[in-house]
Design a protein around this motif. Sequence first.
Motif, PDB file in Angstrom:
ATOM      1  N   MET A   1       0.850  -1.206   0.000  1.00 29.26           N
ATOM      2  CA  MET A   1       0.000   0.000   0.000  1.00 29.26           C
ATOM      3  C   MET A   1       0.884   1.253   0.000  1.00 29.26           C
ATOM      4  SD  MET A   1      -3.352   0.554   0.252  1.00 29.26           S
ATOM      5  CE  MET A   1      -4.104  -0.751   1.229  1.00 29.26           C
ATOM      6  N   ASN A   2       0.660   2.119  -0.975  1.00 25.55           N
ATOM      7  CA  ASN A   2       1.496   3.321  -1.024  1.00 25.55           C
ATOM      8  C   ASN A   2       1.094   4.321   0.064  1.00 25.55           C
ATOM      9  OD1 ASN A   2       3.291   2.818  -3.228  1.00 25.55           O
ATOM     10  ND2 ASN A   2       1.508   2.954  -4.574  1.00 25.55           N
ATOM     11  N   PRO A   3       2.080   4.906   0.749  1.00 25.34           N
ATOM     12  CA  PRO A   3       1.751   5.888   1.787  1.00 25.34           C
ATOM     13  C   PRO A   3       0.925   7.053   1.244  1.00 25.34           C
ATOM     14  CG  PRO A   3       4.065   5.276   1.932  1.00 25.34           C
ATOM     15  CD  PRO A   3       3.522   4.618   0.687  1.00 25.34           C
ATOM     16  N   LEU A   4       1.235   7.435   0.007  1.00 22.09           N
ATOM     17  CA  LEU A   4       0.501   8.582  -0.552  1.00 22.09           C
ATOM     18  C   LEU A   4       0.258   8.365  -2.038  1.00 22.09           C
ATOM     19  CD1 LEU A   4      -0.526  11.572  -0.391  1.00 22.09           C
ATOM     20  CD2 LEU A   4       1.814  12.280  -0.879  1.00 22.09           C
ATOM     21  N   SER A   5      -0.984   8.599  -2.442  1.00 21.86           N
ATOM     22  CA  SER A   5      -1.302   8.580  -3.867  1.00 21.86           C
ATOM     23  C   SER A   5      -2.177   9.788  -4.174  1.00 21.86           C
ATOM     24  CB  SER A   5      -2.016   7.269  -4.222  1.00 21.86           C
ATOM     25  OG  SER A   5      -2.462   7.350  -5.558  1.00 21.86           O
ATOM     26  N   ILE A   6      -1.687  10.634  -5.042  1.00 20.75           N
ATOM     27  CA  ILE A   6      -2.417  11.842  -5.452  1.00 20.75           C
ATOM     28  C   ILE A   6      -2.781  11.633  -6.909  1.00 20.75           C
ATOM     29  CG2 ILE A   6      -2.187  14.340  -5.851  1.00 20.75           C
ATOM     30  CD1 ILE A   6      -0.155  14.445  -3.604  1.00 20.75           C
ATOM     31  N   GLN A   7      -4.055  11.736  -7.240  1.00 20.20           N
ATOM     32  CA  GLN A   7      -4.491  11.500  -8.624  1.00 20.20           C
ATOM     33  C   GLN A   7      -5.226  12.709  -9.180  1.00 20.20           C
ATOM     34  OE1 GLN A   7      -3.484   8.904 -10.375  1.00 20.20           O
ATOM     35  NE2 GLN A   7      -2.496   7.983  -8.588  1.00 20.20           N
ATOM     36  N   HIS A   8      -4.620  13.330 -10.168  1.00 22.76           N
ATOM     37  CA  HIS A   8      -5.236  14.466 -10.899  1.00 22.76           C
ATOM     38  C   HIS A   8      -5.816  15.523  -9.969  1.00 22.76           C
ATOM     39  CE1 HIS A   8      -4.573  12.386 -14.615  1.00 22.76           C
ATOM     40  NE2 HIS A   8      -5.118  11.299 -14.109  1.00 22.76           N
ATOM     41  N   VAL A   9      -5.014  15.956  -9.023  1.00 18.40           N
ATOM     42  CA  VAL A   9      -5.497  16.932  -8.039  1.00 18.40           C
ATOM     43  C   VAL A   9      -5.259  18.365  -8.520  1.00 18.40           C
ATOM     44  CG1 VAL A   9      -4.957  17.906  -5.765  1.00 18.40           C
ATOM     45  CG2 VAL A   9      -5.461  15.475  -5.985  1.00 18.40           C
ATOM     46  N   SER A  10      -6.318  19.154  -8.424  1.00 18.01           N
ATOM     47  CA  SER A  10      -6.212  20.593  -8.696  1.00 18.01           C
ATOM     48  C   SER A  10      -6.790  21.356  -7.515  1.00 18.01           C
ATOM     49  CB  SER A  10      -7.017  20.977  -9.940  1.00 18.01           C
ATOM     50  OG  SER A  10      -6.477  20.331 -11.062  1.00 18.01           O
ATOM     51  N   LYS A  11      -6.273  22.550  -7.299  1.00 18.80           N
ATOM     52  CA  LYS A  11      -6.838  23.427  -6.273  1.00 18.80           C
ATOM     53  C   LYS A  11      -6.915  24.853  -6.798  1.00 18.80           C
ATOM     54  CE  LYS A  11      -8.230  25.095  -2.363  1.00 18.80           C
ATOM     55  NZ  LYS A  11      -9.574  24.772  -1.850  1.00 18.80           N
ATOM     56  N   THR A  12      -8.119  25.374  -6.834  1.00 19.38           N
ATOM     57  CA  THR A  12      -8.319  26.766  -7.244  1.00 19.38           C
ATOM     58  C   THR A  12      -8.683  27.561  -5.999  1.00 19.38           C
ATOM     59  OG1 THR A  12      -9.168  25.999  -9.353  1.00 19.38           O
ATOM     60  CG2 THR A  12      -9.657  28.275  -8.773  1.00 19.38           C
ATOM     61  N   TYR A  13      -7.940  28.641  -5.744  1.00 18.41           N
ATOM     62  CA  TYR A  13      -8.322  29.541  -4.649  1.00 18.41           C
ATOM     63  C   TYR A  13      -9.264  30.587  -5.211  1.00 18.41           C
ATOM     64  CZ  TYR A  13      -4.577  27.817  -1.578  1.00 18.41           C
ATOM     65  OH  TYR A  13      -3.773  27.048  -0.793  1.00 18.41           O
ATOM     66  N   LYS A  14     -10.407  30.708  -4.560  1.00 20.55           N
ATOM     67  CA  LYS A  14     -11.357  31.745  -4.983  1.00 20.55           C
ATOM     68  C   LYS A  14     -11.028  33.014  -4.212  1.00 20.55           C
ATOM     69  CE  LYS A  14     -14.840  29.045  -6.964  1.00 20.55           C
ATOM     70  NZ  LYS A  14     -14.176  28.927  -8.244  1.00 20.55           N
ATOM     71  N   THR A  15     -10.804  34.079  -4.918  1.00 23.02           N
ATOM     72  CA  THR A  15     -10.541  35.347  -4.241  1.00 23.02           C
ATOM     73  C   THR A  15     -11.641  36.329  -4.653  1.00 23.02           C
ATOM     74  OG1 THR A  15      -8.921  35.686  -5.996  1.00 23.02           O
ATOM     75  CG2 THR A  15      -8.040  35.231  -3.841  1.00 23.02           C
ATOM     76  N   PRO A  16     -12.250  37.012  -3.688  1.00 21.62           N
ATOM     77  CA  PRO A  16     -13.438  37.825  -3.992  1.00 21.62           C
ATOM     78  C   PRO A  16     -13.188  38.913  -5.036  1.00 21.62           C
ATOM     79  CG  PRO A  16     -12.730  38.093  -1.686  1.00 21.62           C
ATOM     80  CD  PRO A  16     -11.865  37.056  -2.292  1.00 21.62           C
TER      81      PRO A  16
END
Length: 298
Positions: A1-16
């Motif tokens: 089991m892999n300790p960490l698996s990140i798959q196609h992760v995106s993060k958009t910060y919304k700024t007013p």
Amino acid sequence: MNPLSIQHVSKTYKTPKKEDLLAVDDVSLVIAPGSIHGLLGPNGAGKSTLISLIAGINTPTHGSITLFGLDVIKNPEAAKGLIGVVPQEVVVEMAFTVQEVLYYFSGMYGVPQAQRQARIDQALDDLQLTEKKHEKAKNLSGGMKRRLMIAKAILHQPKLLILDEPTAGVDVALRQKIWELVRRLNASGTTILFTTHYLEEAEQLCDAITLVNHGKVIKEGKLKDIQQEFSKNIIHFELFNKSVSHPSDVVATGSEFEFPMTNLAQDMNMITTHYGDNLKNIRSEAASLEQIFLTLTK
Ligand SMILES: Nc1ncnc2c1ncn2[C@@H]1O[C@H](COP(=O)(O)OP(=O)(O)OP(=O)(O)O)[C@@H](O)[C@H]1O
Ligand SMILES: [Mg+2]
């Protein structure tokens, strides 16, 4: 089991007021058990954002993250128990003593009562804070506060330890101590993910690295393979007059310029033709990680 698996992760910060900011852009990353993995990239590349997503402090806009097979978004509390996170910003509980802070955190992470003091004493010893045990956290020096943050993160013996710039602004002796601790924890089975701006540190510690820029993974793999891929393929040159137009792959590094080499004869010819009499000198050299970094993130 892999300790960490990140798959196609995106993060958009919304700024007013301003436009939305895509801080992490379709990142996929798997960390193998028992490895020491370095996350490298310039300021604002998205490293801390990625860590905040792994730690469940922030939620990805897209994609999935699993820790030892456990979905972080669906099981945030259980996932948090599997990891230790040392954030980039120094945050300590100022009004409490070092011992009190560690006691509180060992309880919060569910360390059984009977084991708490032994774990605290071990962490104090590991981070050389035993002498400061009864000192209020607010009275510690900056480097000691950082050590306390690491101590807090290892009390529950996490299987994956994530350190966001653990050696930023610490003295040389402490840096060596942190490296030793990382190696020791790793030897006893802890997988490590850390970010750094010190390329020497990545060279010393990492089995594999991921290089990010503008939220995207731009290179990953074993350091040796990456260096091999780039070895002997940098052309350096100096110019009499630097204020001229350059071919697209040329990077300025101090008083010199660099160019990633594909074919020695053709590239030399291209450079001499482009700059003509303005060329002061030219040579080819093996790439250091620093140069690879500059070439990839330019
Ligand atoms: N809470 C937030 N709200 C809005 N934008 C943010 C927030 N946190 C980070 N950002 C932006 O996201 C981008 C990535 O920042 P992040 O802190 O992840 O970079 P980093 O790679 O850790 O940089 P550094 O090496 O300077 O620590 C930056 O443009 C930053 O300004
Ligand atoms: Mg950061």
